[in-house]
Design an enzyme around this catalytic site. Structure first.
Site, PDB file in Angstrom:
ATOM      1  N   GLY A   1      36.668 -22.280 -23.430  1.00 34.88           N
ATOM      2  CA  GLY A   1      36.027 -22.985 -22.320  1.00 34.88           C
ATOM      3  C   GLY A   1      34.784 -23.733 -22.744  1.00 34.88           C
ATOM      4  O   GLY A   1      34.552 -24.882 -22.323  1.00 34.88           O
TER       5      GLY A   1
ATOM      6  N   TYR B   1      50.421 -10.418 -18.159  1.00 33.66           N
ATOM      7  CA  TYR B   1      49.702 -11.600 -18.652  1.00 33.66           C
ATOM      8  C   TYR B   1      50.650 -12.780 -18.797  1.00 33.66           C
ATOM      9  O   TYR B   1      50.366 -13.883 -18.322  1.00 33.66           O
ATOM     10  CB  TYR B   1      49.038 -11.278 -19.995  1.00 33.66           C
TER      11      TYR B   1
END
Length: 264
Positions: free
Chosen positions: A20, A154
């Protein structure tokens, strides 16, 4: 290719570190007014200070908040009411099989990995469509295609992101807004480094060496035969967010090092 995103407001969820942060750095360097997000004010302040040193003159704003809940997204979008570029990067990962994962585990992956992006996109997409320009990216994973049974909840959440991104792209058809998913493979992110730290130390290896060996042991189809760098993943995202990517939408853009056995 030099991308120019001057005048665009970019939001990157979970951007105080790892992939990020690398994405936020690329967008800021391209001229976007970039919003850094993390769960704590301290993490956000540190990330903003670090990026200011790396990219003097960058237009940055830090907004702390847990975007894994509806209340957290509501507070965030009140503080940041507009975005021209949205990168849904927030996510958690970990082990879990059909038998070991509890209902709460499944719900946690769904709320954080899936619904955070749904809620943020819902908040910003209408404005993008009205302005006839926008970029939305969902950060999925090669695990969304190459399903690991030992990380099933996930992987499910990453597959869900692919379907959501494709559907939203169709909803935004003809508006100048593009919506894509980016699929990294194993990457030298902060989370991966933390996961491999003990193993690397016990074997007298660097974290990078340990992760590269993990890639070859569990993802033997890797063509690059190593983990990717966060900057390599960010480069794909930066392209998807660029003005130049105007004909790229509804796509699953792989940065998996060739792990997925497909030519499509």
């Amino acid at each position: 290719m030099n991308f120019d995103l001057s005048g665009k407001i970019a939001v990157v969820s979970a951007s105080s570190g790892g992939i990020g942060f690398a994405i936020a750095s690329g967008l800021a360097r391209a001229g976007a007014d970039t919003v850094i997000n993390g769960r704590t004010a301290e993490a956000v302040e540190c990330a903003v200070a670090k990026l200011r040193k790396e990219a003097p003159g960058a237009s940055l704003k830090g907004v702390a908040g847990d975007l894994g809940s509806a209340a957290g997204v509501a507070a965030f979008t009140e503080a940041v009411p507009r975005a021209d570029i949205l990168v849904n990067n927030l996510g958690v990962f970990g082990p879990g099989t059909l038998f070991s994962a509890t209902d709460d585990d499944w719900e946690r992956y769904f709320q954080i990995n899936v619904m955070s992006g749904v809620r943020l996109t819902r908040a910003y997409l209408q404005g993008m469509m009205e302005r006839r320009w926008g970029r939305v990216v969902f950060m999925s994973s090669e695990s969304g295609l190459n399903i690991p049974p030992d990380m099933l909840p996930y992987a499910f959440s990453k597959t869900a992101q692919l379907g959501i991104a494709r559907g939203i792209a169709k909803q935004a058809a003809g508006t100048g807004v593009t919506v894509n998913a980016v699929l990294p493979g194993p990457t030298l992110s902060d989370g991966a480094r933390a996961m491999m730290a003990d193993k690397a130390a016990s074997e007298g290896k660097t974290v990078e060496q340990a992760l590269n060996e993990f890639v070859m042991a569990t993802r033997g189809s890797s063509i690059i035969q190593r983990a990717a760098k966060v900057e390599e993943v960010a480069n794909m995202v930066l392209y998807a967010c660029s003005v130049e990517a105007s004909a790229t939408t509804g796509a699953a853009l792989r940065v998996d090092g060739g792990i997925v056995e497909s030519i499509g």
